[in-house]
Design a protein around this motif. Structure first.
Motif, PDB file in Angstrom:
ATOM      1  N   ILE A  33      84.375   6.015  57.037  1.00 32.12           N
ATOM      2  CA  ILE A  33      85.350   4.982  56.678  1.00 32.12           C
ATOM      3  C   ILE A  33      85.984   4.493  57.970  1.00 32.12           C
ATOM      4  N   LEU A  34      85.758   3.226  58.291  1.00 32.56           N
ATOM      5  CA  LEU A  34      86.213   2.633  59.545  1.00 32.56           C
ATOM      6  C   LEU A  34      87.176   1.491  59.252  1.00 32.56           C
ATOM      7  N   HIS A  35      88.369   1.578  59.794  1.00 33.76           N
ATOM      8  CA  HIS A  35      89.354   0.493  59.634  1.00 33.76           C
ATOM      9  C   HIS A  35      89.567   0.137  58.162  1.00 33.76           C
ATOM     10  N   GLY A  36      89.555   1.163  57.313  1.00 32.00           N
ATOM     11  CA  GLY A  36      89.791   0.957  55.889  1.00 32.00           C
ATOM     12  C   GLY A  36      88.566   0.568  55.092  1.00 32.00           C
ATOM     13  N   ILE A  37      87.379   0.503  55.728  1.00 29.45           N
ATOM     14  CA  ILE A  37      86.165   0.057  55.054  1.00 29.45           C
ATOM     15  C   ILE A  37      85.214   1.225  54.862  1.00 29.45           C
ATOM     16  N   ASN A  38      84.833   1.480  53.610  1.00 31.18           N
ATOM     17  CA  ASN A  38      83.775   2.447  53.315  1.00 31.18           C
ATOM     18  C   ASN A  38      82.438   1.802  53.689  1.00 31.18           C
ATOM     19  N   MET A  39      81.713   2.424  54.629  1.00 34.58           N
ATOM     20  CA  MET A  39      80.525   1.809  55.211  1.00 34.58           C
ATOM     21  C   MET A  39      79.239   2.157  54.467  1.00 34.58           C
ATOM     22  N   TRP A  40      79.335   2.394  53.181  1.00 38.18           N
ATOM     23  CA  TRP A  40      78.184   2.818  52.388  1.00 38.18           C
ATOM     24  C   TRP A  40      77.032   1.827  52.459  1.00 38.18           C
ATOM     25  N   ASP A  41      77.333   0.510  52.539  1.00 41.31           N
ATOM     26  CA  ASP A  41      76.268  -0.490  52.514  1.00 41.31           C
ATOM     27  C   ASP A  41      75.625  -0.692  53.882  1.00 41.31           C
ATOM     28  N   THR A  42      76.229  -0.136  54.924  1.00 37.76           N
ATOM     29  CA  THR A  42      75.699  -0.259  56.275  1.00 37.76           C
ATOM     30  C   THR A  42      74.861   0.954  56.661  1.00 37.76           C
ATOM     31  N   TYR A  43      75.144   2.110  56.058  1.00 36.42           N
ATOM     32  CA  TYR A  43      74.429   3.346  56.368  1.00 36.42           C
ATOM     33  C   TYR A  43      73.680   3.849  55.136  1.00 36.42           C
ATOM     34  N   GLY A  44      72.836   2.986  54.588  1.00 38.54           N
ATOM     35  CA  GLY A  44      72.083   3.361  53.391  1.00 38.54           C
ATOM     36  C   GLY A  44      71.105   4.492  53.617  1.00 38.54           C
ATOM     37  N   GLN A  45      70.752   4.769  54.888  1.00 44.00           N
ATOM     38  CA  GLN A  45      69.824   5.875  55.171  1.00 44.00           C
ATOM     39  C   GLN A  45      70.453   7.235  54.893  1.00 44.00           C
ATOM     40  N   PHE A  46      71.778   7.270  54.704  1.00 45.77           N
ATOM     41  CA  PHE A  46      72.463   8.536  54.474  1.00 45.77           C
ATOM     42  C   PHE A  46      72.719   8.781  52.996  1.00 45.77           C
ATOM     43  N   GLN A  47      71.774   8.400  52.135  1.00 47.63           N
ATOM     44  CA  GLN A  47      71.857   8.730  50.723  1.00 47.63           C
ATOM     45  C   GLN A  47      70.566   9.421  50.301  1.00 47.63           C
ATOM     46  N   ALA A  48      70.641  10.141  49.186  1.00 47.31           N
ATOM     47  CA  ALA A  48      69.485  10.931  48.755  1.00 47.31           C
ATOM     48  C   ALA A  48      69.632  11.291  47.280  1.00 47.31           C
ATOM     49  N   SER A  49      68.578  11.852  46.720  1.00 47.06           N
ATOM     50  CA  SER A  49      68.653  12.394  45.367  1.00 47.06           C
ATOM     51  C   SER A  49      69.476  13.682  45.393  1.00 47.06           C
ATOM     52  N   ALA A  50      69.981  14.087  44.237  1.00 47.68           N
ATOM     53  CA  ALA A  50      70.842  15.273  44.182  1.00 47.68           C
ATOM     54  C   ALA A  50      70.723  15.939  42.819  1.00 47.68           C
ATOM     55  N   PRO A  51      70.733  17.281  42.782  1.00 50.95           N
ATOM     56  CA  PRO A  51      70.648  18.019  41.512  1.00 50.95           C
ATOM     57  C   PRO A  51      72.022  18.114  40.836  1.00 50.95           C
ATOM     58  N   ILE A  52      72.457  17.038  40.227  1.00 51.33           N
ATOM     59  CA  ILE A  52      73.807  16.940  39.657  1.00 51.33           C
ATOM     60  C   ILE A  52      73.833  17.528  38.246  1.00 51.33           C
TER      61      ILE A  52
END
Length: 385
Positions: free
Chosen positions: A125-144
């Motif tokens: 989170i930079l300057h109040g912005i969640n950067m989820w759409d800029t760092y899409g490589q940091f997502q994955a499947s998960a055993p929820i």
């Protein structure tokens, strides 16, 4: 048998083990700041827990008071309040403020038997912005698990992190470089979810190196890694950039260098636009980026361009390409509105000699920036870092 020594200070139980001190942090109202997000403190499934039900304030947080975490292990349990509905369950760490932090979160769905690649994500989170759409490589499947506790373990060491969920033998995320700007701070949570059994082990990093891991794009000379950037300006909502908006001889420029994976991160330099679900913005922000491509001959070159959120590409002052990557609009690009080198590719007519490439980049939603890569460098030279 290992002897355990239990000490209590300010409501925190410290369990001394052979590996150091494990700090057990209770979910009690006195320990948590709930001014921005309502929470209930109760007994759930026979353990003390905190229940967050997201209200009209959106993704505000319940923040641990008077605590600072830098490196070590964070473990806790969490469960959706209502597994029949999609929801988010978030943990923040190294949080200096709600606007400067690191975050890991689950995206739960009613049917967790389906395979998908966005079950869990890390983002700064930079300057109040969640950067989820800029760092899409940091997502994955998960055993929820929707109807039972999910056990999290985060191992954080300097610039690296490993994340485990329900299986402590295999990571669900391995982050080679944490991208936040805060290196120490508190812990916070957001729901709608139950949270329980929070334990912190300072400096227990399981041998994880504090140095950043390899960026496999570093050897690739096709990326354009150095640009000049103008000051940011406002663009009225719905208006597009045209030739008369191009920078002039009086425009002031400063250099901007690519981060890992060739990312020109405009949010880090200029901030951005927060969640638009709360209401349409009257104005967006835009900047100009420019570089020079030297070609040994007249030719047609091809460029790959990842971007968020809108781009206006000019070659030698002529409009060449316009495109938009607006999440959650149908116009969004693969992969699902994230900034990615796969967003677009197009031809660029080059004359022999120097060619001025200028890109107007406009912010519409959360993070913004570009990644630019020539398909090949035959007879082409661009300024590198």
């Amino acid at each position: 048998m290992l002897c355990l020594l239990l000490l209590t200070t300010a409501g925190t139980a410290q369990v001394k083990t052979g590996k150091g001190k494990a700090i057990s942090i209770p979910f009690e109202a006195s320990r948590w700041d709930t001014t921005k997000q309502h929470a209930e403190f109760l007994t759930y499934k026979n353990v003390k827990a905190m229940k967050i039900v997201r209200g009209k304030n959106g993704s505000n947080q319940v923040i641990l008071k008077d605590f600072s975490f830098t490196n070590g292990t964070i473990e806790f349990d969490t469960q959706p309040v209502d597994g029949s509905r999609p929801s988010f369950m978030s943990v923040y760490f190294r949080q200096q403020s709600p606007g400067e932090s690191e975050i890991v979160y689950l995206r739960t769905r009613p049917d967790e038997s389906q395979q998908r690649n966005d079950g869990i994500q890390y983002a700064p989170i930079l300057h109040g912005i969640n950067m989820w759409d800029t760092y899409g490589q940091f997502q994955a499947s998960a055993p929820i698990r929707n109807d039972d506790w999910n056990h999290f373990k985060l191992v954080i060491s300097g610039l690296q992190m490993k994340v485990y969920l329900n299986n402590m033998e295999r990571t669900v995320l391995q982050i080679p470089r944490l991208e936040g700007e805060s290196h120490a701070g508190t812990i916070a949570f957001d729901g709608p979810a139950y949270f329980a059994n929070l334990t912190v082990k300072p400096n227990e990093t399981e041998g994880l190196s504090p140095e950043e891991g390899a960026d496999l794009t570093n050897h690739d000379i096709d990326y354009i890694r150095r640009w000049d950037v103008s000051a940011s300006q406002f663009l009225e909502n719905g208006r597009e950039l045209i030739i008369k908006d191009l920078p002039t001889d009086t425009t002031k420029w400063k250099p901007i260098l690519a981060e890992r994976r060739g990312l020109i991160n405009l949010t880090r330099m200029f901030g951005g636009v927060e969640n638009r679900y709360g209401g349409v913005q009257d104005k967006n922000r835009y900047v100009w980026l420019k570089t020079t491509i030297h070609s040994s001959k007249e030719q047609i070159a091809r460029i790959q361009l990842g971007f968020s959120d809108e781009v206006y590409v000019f070659i030698n002052r002529g409009l060449l390409y316009v495109d938009k990557n607006q999440y959650p609009q149908p116009i969004r690009k693969y992969p699902d509105g994230r900034l990615d080198i796969a967003n677009s590719a197009f031809d660029v007519p080059l004359k022999a000699g120097d060619n001025e490439l200028i890109i107007g980049v406009s912010n519409y939603f959360y993070g913004w920036g570009i990644v630019a890569r020539m398909q090949n460098m035959d007879g082409i030279t661009v300024l590198q870092q």
